[in-house]
Design a protein around this motif. Structure first.
Motif, PDB file in Angstrom:
ATOM      1  N   PRO A 280       0.834  -1.209   0.000  1.00  0.00           N
ATOM      2  CA  PRO A 280       0.000   0.000   0.000  1.00  0.00           C
ATOM      3  C   PRO A 280       0.865   1.255   0.000  1.00  0.00           C
ATOM      4  O   PRO A 280       1.986   1.260   0.523  1.00  0.00           O
TER       5      PRO A 280
ATOM      6  N   ARG B 202      -1.515   6.184   2.075  1.00  0.00           N
ATOM      7  CA  ARG B 202      -2.696   5.433   2.495  1.00  0.00           C
ATOM      8  C   ARG B 202      -2.487   4.824   3.878  1.00  0.00           C
ATOM      9  O   ARG B 202      -3.414   4.779   4.696  1.00  0.00           O
TER      10      ARG B 202
ATOM     11  N   THR C  28      -4.684   5.684   7.155  1.00  0.00           N
ATOM     12  CA  THR C  28      -5.332   4.655   7.975  1.00  0.00           C
ATOM     13  C   THR C  28      -4.972   4.828   9.446  1.00  0.00           C
ATOM     14  O   THR C  28      -5.841   4.741  10.329  1.00  0.00           O
TER      15      THR C  28
ATOM     16  N   ALA D 264      -6.634  10.837   0.509  1.00  0.00           N
ATOM     17  CA  ALA D 264      -5.823   9.626   0.673  1.00  0.00           C
ATOM     18  C   ALA D 264      -6.652   8.354   0.612  1.00  0.00           C
ATOM     19  O   ALA D 264      -6.164   7.315   0.152  1.00  0.00           O
ATOM     20  N   VAL D 265      -7.905   8.401   1.060  1.00  0.00           N
ATOM     21  CA  VAL D 265      -8.708   7.172   1.113  1.00  0.00           C
ATOM     22  C   VAL D 265      -9.488   6.932  -0.169  1.00  0.00           C
ATOM     23  O   VAL D 265     -10.193   5.922  -0.279  1.00  0.00           O
TER      24      VAL D 265
END
Length: 565
Positions: A16, A20, A24, A563-564
């Motif tokens: 990832p 990201r 998270t 980012a998501v």
């Protein structure tokens, strides 16, 4: 001859992206902060049981409800609607030119664009309560200060949505009109304002709905209508009258939301669909779709016509009637609230003296108390967002028509969402202050219920907007409905849920500040007290703290949403 079998290489999953991973971790941290805030404020099973016991006592003190006389009640409702209508009209009239200057394709130059964008952000950052305090000082008690406060604050949302809509338009028609020698005003009206008119009106209807709830809060600083009557009743502990008026506000908010929602759905219906069954909105805005025969006929009429004015057909007559109605409503609303040009210009002349009261900012010797109150506001916002998200997710899922096929079930939860959304958060805060006492518990519970109403609807809408092709592909492979939901539907809607939750956090920080006005904890109580004792320099200091926190949260939200995705 021997055959060599190739050994398939092990496919490694791509790592990832660092952004990201960081996002998270940030989301997990925010969730932990939310859970800690709930525990720190003291919301637990014991608190809820105690509040439930107090609720019974409160109900006995508020019944039977004491409604005003019918004529007085109608006058209060009309006054409230007039204030909200004029405030919304002010925001629309000011937002259209600001949006044109703020949008990249239509801004005269980069300097004007940046100044316009900065003004829109500033209006969104300053709470309407603070603007109302300033304008009440300038113009005195009454409707004018509230109209200007709600109108200018609404620019923060309305102006942003309008500028975003302008940037999404195809700039080709405007460039073609410009090449034909049209003036800048003609370009803006023909290629910008007219195509966006349905969206302009739909956004105005949505803002009207929001301003109606806000008007209740501004009653605490002297704006007229139902909000002021509720504030006066509750100050005298006349709960029978206060709750009766609160019920009127609830029913009014639900009715306005249902009507404005239906109007927005009709206005924003995509053009070119079911042309034989056009709605009133299609006729009003002459959205006839791409009909080649009609276009040829229109061009032929235009070539053979010697008149420069368009003919008085049904569409033009409807537009004329719509504009006439808006003008009549504006004049009637101004008469209803007794707006006076003299009051406005007299207040403007006091602007330098009024602003001198607010500057330079000062903490009034209570910097420690202000930072503690700000910390309480943040805890309330995080706790309410956490509780709201936990409750809204299952409610939103059960309200989604593509997830729950049973009409009774999803219909019930849709109605529940509308009712919860219809209750102004200030009314909830007042009720919980009486039930739970002054402090952060009341503010958190009030914002939590409000969060459920907002976030549940956003969750349900996000689930219904997912790509059904993915779900059908999984269904054809033999997956069960629960497997389809978790692997396709919920997974597609997860980024939207994160974005909506971050938006809710941003909103709750502002709302937690304002709910402190009625004793629901946080820095809002300090804000109202400073304005009451004429410590306007302290009001400015509190405003700076609030704007700084809001900007930090907004930057964090923008990064996380990006980012998501």
């Amino acid at each position: 001859m021997s055959t060599v079998l190739a050994v398939p290489k092990k496919v490694e999953k791509p790592r990832p992206a660092p952004s990201r991973v960081a996002a998270t971790c940030a989301l997990i941290t925010l969730a932990v902060i939310g859970a800690w805030s709930v525990a720190s404020i003291g919301i637990n099973v014991g608190t809820l049981i105690e509040s439930a016991d107090n609720a019974g006592s409160f109900i006995s003190r508020m019944v039977p409800l004491n409604f005003p006389e019918f004529g007085v009640l109608v006058a209060l409702i009309l006054e409230t609607l007039a204030i909200v209508f004029l405030a919304t009209a002010v925001s629309v009239v000011l937002s259209i030119p600001l949006a044109v200057w703020a949008a990249t394709p239509t801004a005269p130059n980069a300097g004007v664009r940046y100044i316009s964008r900065a003004f829109i952000v500033l209006m969104r950052s300053i709470p309407d309560l603070v603007l109302a305090i300033i304008f009440m000082r300038m113009f005195g008690l009454g409707a004018l200060g509230g109209i200007l406060a709600m109108g200018l604050h609404s620019i923060g949302m309305v102006g942003k949505l309008y500028s975003d809509a302008i940037e999404e338009l195809d700039d080709g028609p405007r460039e073609a009109i410009e090449a034909a020698g049209a003036t800048r005003g003609q370009q803006m009206w023909t290629a910008i304002t007219q195509p966006l008119m349905p969206q302009i009106i739909a956004t105005a209807l949505h803002r009207f709905d929001i301003n109606l709830r806000t008007s209740v809060l501004l009653g605490y600083v002297g704006v007229g209508g139902l909000g002021m009557e509720i504030a006066n009743s509750l100050r005298m502990m006349n709960y029978k009258r206060g709750m009766a008026l609160a019920l009127v506000v609830l029913l009014l908010c639900i009715a306005v939301e249902l009507i404005s929602g239906a109007l927005r759905a009709a206005i924003l219906r995509p053009s070119g669909k079911t042309l034989s069954k056009q709605t009133w909105a299609d006729k009003l805005f002459a959205r006839t779709g791409n009909n080649a025969e009609e276009e040829i006929n229109a061009q032929e009429v235009s070539r053979n016509s010697t008149s420069l004015a368009p003919p008085w057909n049904a569409e033009r007559f409807q537009r004329f009637c719509g504009i006439t109605l808006l003008i009549a409503l504006t004049v009637g609303a101004a008469i209803m609230v007794e707006l006076s040009p003299k009051q406005f210009f007299d207040g403007l002349r006091t602007l330098p003296d009024t602003m001198a009261l607010f500057f330079p900012p000062s903490d009034g010797g209570m910097a420690g108390d202000l930072f503690l109150a700000l910390f309480d506001t943040l805890k309330i916002a995080f706790a309410a967002t956490f509780i709201g998200a936990v409750l809204a997710l299952p409610i939103g899922i059960l309200a989604a028509r593509n997830v729950v096929a049973n009409r009774v079930v999803h219909g019930f939860f849709r109605v529940l969402i509308v009712v919860v959304r219809g209750i102004p958060e200030l009314i909830l805060a007042i009720i919980f202050v009486v039930i739970s006492g002054l402090g952060a518990v009341a503010g958190t519970l009030a914002l939590s219920l409000g969060a459920v109403g907002l976030l549940s609807k956003l969750v349900a809408d996000s689930l219904e907007e997912t790509d059904t092709a993915v779900q059908e592909a999984i269904r054809t492979s033999g997956a069960s409905e629960s497997q389809i939901f978790f692997s396709a539907t919920l997974r597609q809607a997860a980024p939207a849920f994160v974005a909506h939750t971050l938006y809710l956090l941003d909103t709750n920080i502002r709302s937690a500040t304002l709910l402190g006005v009625v004793g629901a904890g946080g820095i809002g109580f300090q804000l109202l007290n400073a304005s009451r004792v004429n410590q306007f320099d302290v009001v400015t200091c509190i405003l700076i703290l609030m704007v700084a926190v809001v900007l930090v949260v907004e930057v964090l939200s923008l990064w996380l949403r990006k980012a998501v995705r």
